[in-house]
Structures are given as C-alpha cells and as structure tokens.
Design an enzyme around this catalytic site. Structure first.
Site, short mmCIF file in Angstrom:
data_model
loop_
_atom_site.label_atom_id
_atom_site.label_comp_id
_atom_site.label_asym_id
_atom_site.label_seq_id
_atom_site.Cartn_x
_atom_site.Cartn_y
_atom_site.Cartn_z
N LYS A 93 0.86 -1.21 -0.06
CA LYS A 93 0.04 0.08 -0.17
C LYS A 93 0.99 1.16 0.04
CE LYS A 93 -3.35 2.77 2.32
NZ LYS A 93 -3.60 3.22 3.68
N GLY B 185 -7.54 9.94 9.37
CA GLY B 185 -7.78 10.09 10.68
C GLY B 185 -8.63 11.28 10.96
N ALA C 148 -9.32 6.46 3.83
CA ALA C 148 -9.04 7.53 4.67
C ALA C 148 -10.32 8.62 4.85
CB ALA C 148 -7.83 8.48 4.12
N GLY C 149 -10.57 8.97 5.87
CA GLY C 149 -11.64 9.98 5.88
C GLY C 149 -13.16 9.29 6.67
N ALA D 186 -9.38 2.61 9.26
CA ALA D 186 -8.48 2.33 10.18
C ALA D 186 -8.84 3.01 11.51
CB ALA D 186 -7.10 2.88 9.92
N SER D 187 -8.48 4.32 11.59
CA SER D 187 -9.12 5.03 12.84
C SER D 187 -10.38 4.88 13.34
CB SER D 187 -8.32 6.54 12.62
OG SER D 187 -7.28 6.89 12.23
#
Lengths: 266, 68
Positions: free
Chosen positions: A104, A165, A191-192, A213-214
């Site tokens: 990635k 994040g 992301a986001g 993720a986050s």
C-alpha cells in the site's frame, strides 16, 4: 424465509486474488493486540495493513503472530514516507520482511493534512510496478491522477474521502464518482471514514471496497464499530447494485390517486 | 566498531557482519518479519552473515508495527 446477509456471492478481485470481504482494515491506533484481534475478526476483513518501523526489542506480543492466527493477508504500507525514494526503499524492506509483493503505497506531501504528493506517488508507483510489486496507491480524489496511476500498472487506486484520521467522511463525493467512471480497476475508498454511513456512501458511489483504520481503532467500542462498518459496506454494495431512485425536487406520490373517495362537505 | 544502529550510535561486538548488528538488538539470528537496510540498501536475509559493515554504517532493522 429470512435471508442471511452474506458476502460470499460478490467477491472482490484484487491484485490477482479473490477476497470475499470488501472491507480492509488498518491496524494503527488499537489500544492492545487483544482488541485489534477481536476487531479484525468482527470486521470480516481478509486484508489488513501494517507499517514498517524500527524493531522494538521491548515490544510485548507479536503483531504478526496475531495476524497469522486470524488468517488474514498482511498488507504493508509506506506510511510516513515523503519521497518516492523513501517509499521505494520501504516497499523493498517490507517485501523482504513480510515476504509479500503487495504494497500500500503512501507518499505524503504535507505534514498537516497528510495529503498525498501526487508527483512522488506516481514516480514511486512506476518504479515499484517495474520491480514486480502489486501496488495499491493511496491517492488524492483526483480522477486524472487515478488514471495515471493505473496507466503505470497499479493494481487499484485508493482515493481519500478526507484527510487520514479526520473522520470527515467523503468531502467530495462527485470526485469519487468521477474516479469510478474514469477507471476500470478496483477503487478502494481510503481515509476519511468516520462512521458506518461514510462507508455505505463510498460503496453506493461505486467503490469496490473501503479501508477503515482510525474509524474502528479509535471508536469508543472498536469491535462494535468494526461490525457496524462491515454491515455498512455490505449494505452500500447491495444498494449500489440495486440501483437507487433519482433525486427529485418535488414529491412523487407513492400511493395512487385512483380510488380516492369523495368526501362531501359536512 | 561504531555504527549507527536504528538511529543510535552503537559499538558492535562479535564481528562486523549484519548478523552481529541484529544480535546486538537482542534479536535471534532467524528473527522472523525483520528486514535490514545498510546505508539505504536492502540486505537480504541470506546475506546477513556475509555482508561486512564499515565504520559509521547506518543500519536500519525494521519489522511490522501497527499502522495504516
């Protein structure tokens, strides 16, 4: 008879592999390996990302052992790299450490927003493809750059919905739609994502998968959020394939006028 | 011999190979999930024993961590 939700009928083809889950999970930010393990299981993810950092001889427990026990594919990233040179070297080290050609690719161009550096990203992608890597680039929500990345041989594109994040969801859904229209390769929203509805929207816009993720690891209950986003990815995928009704300014009655009674004035 | 091992100046004992540096970090010689770069170049596992470090070499020993 009630149907059960299943992901099995709609696999994702990615980098020559077939995976059943359309949710990829990042491993950063979990408070412990135990919570990480439970969240990965709850997410149903088959591909999870890891970073490469200096060995910590004092580290307790092995991330790789946990992931191996879960039976998931480990996808290394180049998080933190700011130049094509660093990202390429990190990818080579990841291949050596983890015995995988998959990477990635992240090349960050700005410290505050962690937005990708398109020029360095494209340069690194080209070099890594030439070295035989399966390159999954984290990219801006730019349809032109997405096409360029696929032209040099990337296996997918991973446009951002909002900064890493930030939990801001998909700030420019039209660009994600344009990317979907522009390319004939897997589009993975990266992301986001802040909560389940963001993941559902990504899939409704035509993305093939979502990376969270986050949103999971920093949720108050990461395991529950993993379950929620998994369901959202599935729901969004179903809705996309079902074909939504067009948006209209005015109402369209769902109940026919025909057969309305005539009530006399009292 | 002094090298820069994972960002710290380090006096490597027990030989001048990459393997000696790995051991210096308390890792077993067959450490899984580990990769090494010397002065920005990947040294494959099969060459850990043979590649000699020179004075001041920058050695990075990396492994998978939570991230992304």
């Amino acid at each position: 008879m009630a149907e059960t939700l299943t992901e099995l009928e709609d696999p994702l083809l990615l980098g020559g592999r077939t995976v059943q889950s359309r949710l990829l999970l990042g491993t950063g930010g979990f408070s412990s390996l135990a919570v990480l393990s439970e969240a990965v299981a709850a997410s149903g993810s088959e591909i999870v990302t890891v970073a490469l950092r200096r060995v910590d001889p004092a580290a307790r427990g092995s991330l790789l052992d946990v992931l191996r026990d879960l039976g998931v594919q480990v996808l290394p990233n180049t998080a933190g790299c700011h130049t094509a040179r660093d990202a390429v070297l990190t990818a080579r080290l990841a291949r050596e450490a983890l015995e995988t050609e998959w990477i990635k690719l992240e090349v960050i161009g700005d410290e505050d927003t962690l937005l990708p550096d398109g020029a360095e990203l494209l340069r690194a992608a080209e070099e890594l493809v030439a070295e035989g890597f399966v390159v999954l680039p984290y990219t801006n929500d730019d349809p032109v750059l997405a096409r360029r990345l696929l032209d040099v041989g990337c296996a997918a594109v991973m446009p951002l919905g909002a900064p890493i994040g930030s939990g801001m969801g998909i700030r420019n859904p039209y660009n994600i739609t344009l990317i979907r229209e522009a390319v004939d390769a897997p589009v993975i929203l990266d992301a986001g994502i802040g909560t389940a509805s963001d993941a559902a929207l990504a899939m409704e816009l035509g993305c093939d998968a979502v990376l969270a993720a986050s949103a999971v690891s920093r949720a108050q209950d990461p395991v529950r959020m993993a379950r929620a986003i998994r369901a959202a990815v599935h729901a969004g995928r179903l809705a996309r394939s079902a074909g939504r009704i067009p948006r209209r300014l005015y109402a369209t009655a769902s109940t026919p006028e025909e057969g309305m009674p005539d009530f006399p004035l009292a | 011999m002094k090298i820069i091992l994972n960002g710290h100046s380090s006096d490597v004992r027990g030989g001048e190979s990459v393997l000696a540096a790995i051991k210096q970090l308390g890792l077993p010689p067959d450490a899984r999930g580990v990769a090494v770069a010397v002065d920005g170049e990947v040294i494959p596992r099969a060459r850990w024993e043979d590649v000699r470090l020179s004075e001041g070499a920058r050695v990075e020993v990396l492994s998978a961590m939570q991230g992304g």
